[in-house]
Enzyme design. Structure first.
Site, short mmCIF file in Angstrom:
data_model
loop_
_atom_site.label_atom_id
_atom_site.label_comp_id
_atom_site.label_asym_id
_atom_site.label_seq_id
_atom_site.Cartn_x
_atom_site.Cartn_y
_atom_site.Cartn_z
N HIS A 92 0.85 -1.19 0.00
CA HIS A 92 0.00 0.00 0.00
C HIS A 92 0.89 1.25 0.00
CE1 HIS A 92 -2.86 3.04 1.20
NE2 HIS A 92 -3.81 2.22 0.77
N GLU A 162 -4.08 2.04 -7.45
CA GLU A 162 -4.44 3.14 -6.55
C GLU A 162 -3.55 4.35 -6.82
OE1 GLU A 162 -6.55 1.77 -2.71
OE2 GLU A 162 -4.41 1.91 -2.36
P1 PGA Z 1 -9.66 5.94 0.22
O1 PGA Z 1 -8.44 4.92 0.50
O2 PGA Z 1 -10.80 5.11 -0.29
O3 PGA Z 1 -9.95 6.57 1.55
O4 PGA Z 1 -9.19 6.89 -0.80
C1 PGA Z 1 -8.15 3.89 -0.39
C2 PGA Z 1 -6.88 3.21 0.04
O5 PGA Z 1 -5.95 3.90 0.48
O6 PGA Z 1 -6.78 1.97 -0.03
#
Ligand code: PGA
Length: 252
Positions: A92, A162
Site C-alpha cells: 500500500h 491506486e
Molecule cells: P480511500 O483509500 O478510499 O480513503 O481513498 C483507499 C486506500 O488507500 O486503499
C-alpha cells in the site's frame, strides 16, 4: 465473475468494541452473494472481527514474508492464516511512504503469500499524473513485485491500481475518472500478458482504489471495467459502504 470489494480500515477504529460493531453493520449491509466482500481490520482486531463476519471474508493490511523466527514486531502469513485471513494487502502506498517499504520487500511478500495459497492484493500507483499517459512507475512497481512469481499461482493475485493522488486522505485528493481507470486496467493487463501470457493474465483481478464512494463506484465498474474496488475512508461508514456494495452487485 463477482465484483471484489475490500474494506481497508487502515488504523481504525479506535477500540475492539467499535471494530466488532462496524463489522456487524457491514455484514448486515451485504446485499447478496453477488459481490465478494473482504474486511481488512488492524491486526489486533482480526480475531474478534472474524467472529462477526459470515458472508464477508477476512483480510489483513500487511504481512511479513518469513514464517516464524527472530523478527521482532512482525506479523507473518502464518499468524494471519491462523486468524482465518484469506486476502492480504501488500505494498500500500502508505506503507511505501511512511514505512519505507521497497519493491524488493513487496516482492518477497507477494512470493510468500502466493506460495502459501493466500491472496495478495498488490497495490501499485503513481504519485502524480500529467495527461492520460500511464506513468512508467506503475509498470515498474508491477514488474518488480512479480519477479519470480510462478505461473500456477497467478490466479490468486489481485492487483489494486491506486493512484496516490486520488487517496481520500491526501491533500487535494480527487477520484480518478472511469476513463483513466480503464486505461490503467488495459495497461496493467497488457503488462501481465507480456509476463505470463494472455490467458493467465486474464485471470488476475484488477481493482481500483482512491476516494471510492457510492456515487462513483458504478463508473469504475462499468466504463472503467474494474473487477472491484479497494475502499478506505468510505468503508468506515457502514451506510455508505453498504450502498457501494449494493451498486456493485448490479455488475458481473
Ligand atoms: P480511500 O483509500 O478510499 O480513503 O481513498 C483507499 C486506500 O488507500 O486503499
Amino acid at each position: 465473475m463477482k465484483k471484489l470489494l475490500i474494506a481497508n480500515w487502515k488504523s481504525n477504529p479506535d477500540s475492539p468494541g467499535r471494530a466488532v460493531l462496524l463489522a456487524q453493520k457491514i455484514e448486515k449491509g451485504i446485499p447478496s452473494r453477488n459481490v465478494e466482500v473482504v474486511v481488512a481490520p488492524p491486526f489486533p482486531y482480526l480475531i474478534p472481527v472474524a467472529k462477526a463476519l459470515k458472508k464477508a471474508l477476512l483480510g489483513a493490511q500487511d504481512t511479513f514474508w518469513e514464517d516464524t523466527g527472530p523478527y521482532t514486531g512482525e506479523v507473518s502469513w502464518r499468524h494471519l492464516k491462523h486468524c482465518g485471513v484469506e486476502y492480504i494487502i501488500v505494498g500500500h502506498s502508505e506503507r511505501r511512504i511512511y514505512l519505507g517499504e521497497t519493491d524488493e520487500m513487496i516482492n518477497k511478500k507477494v512470493l510468500a503469500l502466493l506460495e502459501q495459497g493466500l491472496r495478495p492484493v498488490l497495490c501499485i500507483g503513481e504519485h502524480e499524473r500529467e495527461g492520460n499517459e500511464m506513468p512508467p512507475i506503475v509498470g515498474h512497481q508491477l514488474k518488480e513485485a512479480l519477479k519470480g512469481v510462478k505461473k500456477q499461482y497467478l490466479k490468486n493475485l489481485v492487483v489494486a491500481y491506486e493512484p496516490v493522488w486520488a487517496i481520500s486522505t491526501m491533500p487535494g485528493a480527487r477520484s480518478d475518472t472511469p476513463d483513466n481507470a480503464f486505461r490503467a486496467l488495459v495497461y496493467i493487463r497488457r503488462l501481465l500478458s507480456g509476463l505470463f501470457g494472455r490467458s493467465l493474465a486474464d485471470k488476475v483481478r484488477i481493482i481500483y482504489g482512491g476516494s471510492v464512494n457510492s456515487q462513483n463506484i458504478s463508473g469504475f465498474l462499468s466504463e472503467g471495467k474494474m473487477d472491484g474496488a479497494l475502499v478506505g475512508g468510505a468503508s468506515l461508514d457502514p451506510k455508505e459502504f453498504s450502498l457501494i456494495l449494493k451498486n456493485s452487485s448490479k455488475f458481473k
